[in-house]
Design a protein around this motif. Sequence first.
Motif, PDB file in Angstrom:
ATOM      1  N   ARG A   1       0.838  -1.209   0.000  1.00  0.00           N
ATOM      2  CA  ARG A   1       0.000   0.000   0.000  1.00  0.00           C
ATOM      3  C   ARG A   1       0.872   1.258   0.000  1.00  0.00           C
ATOM      4  O   ARG A   1       0.655   2.189  -0.767  1.00  0.00           O
ATOM      5  CB  ARG A   1      -0.918  -0.012   1.218  1.00  0.00           C
ATOM      6  CG  ARG A   1      -1.891   1.167   1.240  1.00  0.00           C
ATOM      7  CD  ARG A   1      -2.688   1.199   2.518  1.00  0.00           C
ATOM      8  NE  ARG A   1      -3.685   0.137   2.569  1.00  0.00           N
ATOM      9  CZ  ARG A   1      -3.688  -0.831   3.474  1.00  0.00           C
ATOM     10  NH1 ARG A   1      -2.757  -0.878   4.408  1.00  0.00           N
ATOM     11  NH2 ARG A   1      -4.614  -1.762   3.458  1.00  0.00           N
ATOM     12  N   GLU A   2       1.893   1.244   0.847  1.00  0.00           N
ATOM     13  CA  GLU A   2       2.813   2.387   0.961  1.00  0.00           C
ATOM     14  C   GLU A   2       3.538   2.632  -0.365  1.00  0.00           C
ATOM     15  O   GLU A   2       3.598   3.756  -0.862  1.00  0.00           O
ATOM     16  CB  GLU A   2       3.824   2.072   2.082  1.00  0.00           C
ATOM     17  CG  GLU A   2       4.737   3.214   2.474  1.00  0.00           C
ATOM     18  CD  GLU A   2       4.016   4.371   3.144  1.00  0.00           C
ATOM     19  OE1 GLU A   2       3.963   5.435   2.496  1.00  0.00           O
ATOM     20  OE2 GLU A   2       3.510   4.236   4.270  1.00  0.00           O
ATOM     21  N   TYR A   3       4.068   1.557  -0.956  1.00  0.00           N
ATOM     22  CA  TYR A   3       4.782   1.693  -2.234  1.00  0.00           C
ATOM     23  C   TYR A   3       3.838   2.160  -3.345  1.00  0.00           C
ATOM     24  O   TYR A   3       4.188   3.013  -4.155  1.00  0.00           O
ATOM     25  CB  TYR A   3       5.404   0.350  -2.654  1.00  0.00           C
ATOM     26  CG  TYR A   3       6.582  -0.105  -1.828  1.00  0.00           C
ATOM     27  CD1 TYR A   3       7.430   0.808  -1.199  1.00  0.00           C
ATOM     28  CD2 TYR A   3       6.867  -1.467  -1.680  1.00  0.00           C
ATOM     29  CE1 TYR A   3       8.521   0.376  -0.451  1.00  0.00           C
ATOM     30  CE2 TYR A   3       7.959  -1.901  -0.933  1.00  0.00           C
ATOM     31  CZ  TYR A   3       8.782  -0.976  -0.316  1.00  0.00           C
ATOM     32  OH  TYR A   3       9.852  -1.413   0.408  1.00  0.00           O
ATOM     33  N   THR A   4       2.618   1.574  -3.369  1.00  0.00           N
ATOM     34  CA  THR A   4       1.660   1.916  -4.430  1.00  0.00           C
ATOM     35  C   THR A   4       1.263   3.380  -4.351  1.00  0.00           C
ATOM     36  O   THR A   4       1.126   4.054  -5.373  1.00  0.00           O
ATOM     37  CB  THR A   4       0.410   1.007  -4.343  1.00  0.00           C
ATOM     38  OG1 THR A   4       0.844  -0.352  -4.380  1.00  0.00           O
ATOM     39  CG2 THR A   4      -0.546   1.271  -5.484  1.00  0.00           C
ATOM     40  N   ARG A   5       1.079   3.880  -3.150  1.00  0.00           N
ATOM     41  CA  ARG A   5       0.738   5.297  -2.980  1.00  0.00           C
ATOM     42  C   ARG A   5       1.836   6.191  -3.562  1.00  0.00           C
ATOM     43  O   ARG A   5       1.562   7.199  -4.207  1.00  0.00           O
ATOM     44  CB  ARG A   5       0.530   5.618  -1.490  1.00  0.00           C
ATOM     45  CG  ARG A   5      -0.765   5.061  -0.918  1.00  0.00           C
ATOM     46  CD  ARG A   5      -0.807   5.201   0.593  1.00  0.00           C
ATOM     47  NE  ARG A   5      -0.807   6.597   1.022  1.00  0.00           N
ATOM     48  CZ  ARG A   5      -1.901   7.364   1.113  1.00  0.00           C
ATOM     49  NH1 ARG A   5      -3.083   6.856   0.823  1.00  0.00           N
ATOM     50  NH2 ARG A   5      -1.827   8.614   1.521  1.00  0.00           N
ATOM     51  N   GLN A   6       3.074   5.801  -3.344  1.00  0.00           N
ATOM     52  CA  GLN A   6       4.193   6.604  -3.871  1.00  0.00           C
ATOM     53  C   GLN A   6       4.270   6.513  -5.396  1.00  0.00           C
ATOM     54  O   GLN A   6       4.485   7.521  -6.076  1.00  0.00           O
ATOM     55  CB  GLN A   6       5.514   6.122  -3.248  1.00  0.00           C
ATOM     56  CG  GLN A   6       5.573   6.387  -1.749  1.00  0.00           C
ATOM     57  CD  GLN A   6       6.887   5.932  -1.119  1.00  0.00           C
ATOM     58  OE1 GLN A   6       7.731   5.328  -1.762  1.00  0.00           O
ATOM     59  NE2 GLN A   6       7.057   6.233   0.151  1.00  0.00           N
ATOM     60  N   ILE A   7       4.055   5.299  -5.919  1.00  0.00           N
ATOM     61  CA  ILE A   7       4.078   5.116  -7.379  1.00  0.00           C
ATOM     62  C   ILE A   7       2.960   5.938  -8.018  1.00  0.00           C
ATOM     63  O   ILE A   7       3.168   6.647  -8.998  1.00  0.00           O
ATOM     64  CB  ILE A   7       3.929   3.612  -7.744  1.00  0.00           C
ATOM     65  CG1 ILE A   7       5.188   2.837  -7.312  1.00  0.00           C
ATOM     66  CG2 ILE A   7       3.661   3.423  -9.228  1.00  0.00           C
ATOM     67  CD1 ILE A   7       5.011   1.316  -7.276  1.00  0.00           C
ATOM     68  N   MET A   8       1.766   5.852  -7.428  1.00  0.00           N
ATOM     69  CA  MET A   8       0.612   6.569  -7.995  1.00  0.00           C
ATOM     70  C   MET A   8       0.802   8.081  -7.933  1.00  0.00           C
ATOM     71  O   MET A   8       0.448   8.792  -8.868  1.00  0.00           O
ATOM     72  CB  MET A   8      -0.665   6.178  -7.259  1.00  0.00           C
ATOM     73  CG  MET A   8      -1.059   4.759  -7.517  1.00  0.00           C
ATOM     74  SD  MET A   8      -2.804   4.666  -7.839  1.00  0.00           S
ATOM     75  CE  MET A   8      -2.952   3.209  -8.797  1.00  0.00           C
ATOM     76  N   SER A   9       1.356   8.556  -6.835  1.00  0.00           N
ATOM     77  CA  SER A   9       1.610   9.988  -6.693  1.00  0.00           C
ATOM     78  C   SER A   9       2.536  10.469  -7.813  1.00  0.00           C
ATOM     79  O   SER A   9       2.296  11.494  -8.456  1.00  0.00           O
ATOM     80  CB  SER A   9       2.240  10.264  -5.322  1.00  0.00           C
ATOM     81  OG  SER A   9       2.690  11.587  -5.239  1.00  0.00           O
ATOM     82  N   ALA A  10       3.598   9.682  -8.096  1.00  0.00           N
ATOM     83  CA  ALA A  10       4.561  10.055  -9.137  1.00  0.00           C
ATOM     84  C   ALA A  10       3.940   9.975 -10.529  1.00  0.00           C
ATOM     85  O   ALA A  10       4.134  10.863 -11.361  1.00  0.00           O
ATOM     86  CB  ALA A  10       5.785   9.147  -9.050  1.00  0.00           C
ATOM     87  N   VAL A  11       3.165   8.900 -10.777  1.00  0.00           N
ATOM     88  CA  VAL A  11       2.578   8.721 -12.111  1.00  0.00           C
ATOM     89  C   VAL A  11       1.482   9.768 -12.364  1.00  0.00           C
ATOM     90  O   VAL A  11       1.354  10.301 -13.473  1.00  0.00           O
ATOM     91  CB  VAL A  11       2.064   7.277 -12.314  1.00  0.00           C
ATOM     92  CG1 VAL A  11       1.360   7.115 -13.648  1.00  0.00           C
ATOM     93  CG2 VAL A  11       3.233   6.290 -12.219  1.00  0.00           C
ATOM     94  N   ASP A  12       0.716  10.086 -11.337  1.00  0.00           N
ATOM     95  CA  ASP A  12      -0.281  11.154 -11.459  1.00  0.00           C
ATOM     96  C   ASP A  12       0.418  12.468 -11.832  1.00  0.00           C
ATOM     97  O   ASP A  12      -0.048  13.222 -12.686  1.00  0.00           O
ATOM     98  CB  ASP A  12      -1.037  11.319 -10.131  1.00  0.00           C
ATOM     99  CG  ASP A  12      -2.020  12.488 -10.166  1.00  0.00           C
ATOM    100  OD1 ASP A  12      -2.841  12.542 -11.103  1.00  0.00           O
ATOM    101  OD2 ASP A  12      -1.969  13.343  -9.263  1.00  0.00           O
TER     102      ASP A  12
END
Length: 350
Positions: free
Chosen positions: A125-136
């Motif tokens: 969850r923590e990693y996905t939030r960071q990935i999504m923030s960057a991709v957004d």
Amino acid sequence: LCFSKTPQDPGKNFPHTKQVGTYLVGKMINKGSFAKVMEGLHISTGEKVAIKVIDKKKAKEDSYVLKNMKREPRIHQMIKHPNIVQLYETLETENSYYMVMELCLGGDLMDRICDKKKLEEREVREYTRQIMSAVDHLHRHGIVHRDLKIENFLLDENNNIKIVDFGLSNTMKFEGLSQELLNTQCGSPAYAAPELLAHKKYGPKVDVWSIGVSIFAMLTGTLPFIVEPFNIKQLHQKMVNGEISPIPTDMSSGAEHFVHYLLEPDPAKRPTVKDAMKDKWLNEVFIRKPLNFTTYKNRLCPDELNPVVLNYMTETMELRLSEVINVLINNKPSSIMASYCLLLKKLVKY
């Protein structure tokens, strides 16, 4: 505070075979078909970096590689985000092209998954939030990464994700609300969206699919669509039919729902990154920190620059303040950018 703690001979404790510009080039960290990544040392600060070395001869044999070689630094200059690896400087010699980047001391996510077989939901969850923030952030600025995969997610010393490899990224032309759809085939088939494999036009939602595949890989240690022996037509058929590999019984229903939500074969029904960021499972435990709450600027303002580092650069390195500021506010990969970022890193350590 001064920077006098820089070792007198930084190369002493750094095994290296050659020097390029103001860097010593050390051991190899990673290798691709036309590029390799080496560990490097910035001589004047004694700080370590990653150096991507592209073989010009190989690049010239492949027009696509040649185009990517120039594209990657251009995309890096447009973008600044805490979960995207920072490009410090580019250098060129007769035979090679070098990209000097932030070194991620935590290794890559692939190694982490291999070590643990699979990751805990809390960590995913923590990693996905960071990935999504960057991709957004990329999508907001009209950039589609097109090659998001576990191998392109590195970890820094604080266990934060850093996305790398913008060689396949492309910018979308914004025309009113409609975006010109891209139609180049690229990325790794296992992570590529069905519309990509089917040679159809596509947009930023291909990145959403790749994030879905990556989350599945983090949670299970396997890929959601596997065809043995490999066959691209059969792989595409499995994706379109939604024939996902078995989901472990210990995966929460929230995580399972989220994976299915992202791995929607029809791009029209698949969520955008912005929509996906509102998902309940993704925001569990982070109620007070909604994902789309923070926006990042791609440019530093002069008043955000560190006065101690600026002072050192103008007094000791004898650089003109206006030149330093100009490079930093324009996010220009250069020796000045490298010195500022690495001195700042050094200062934070002390």
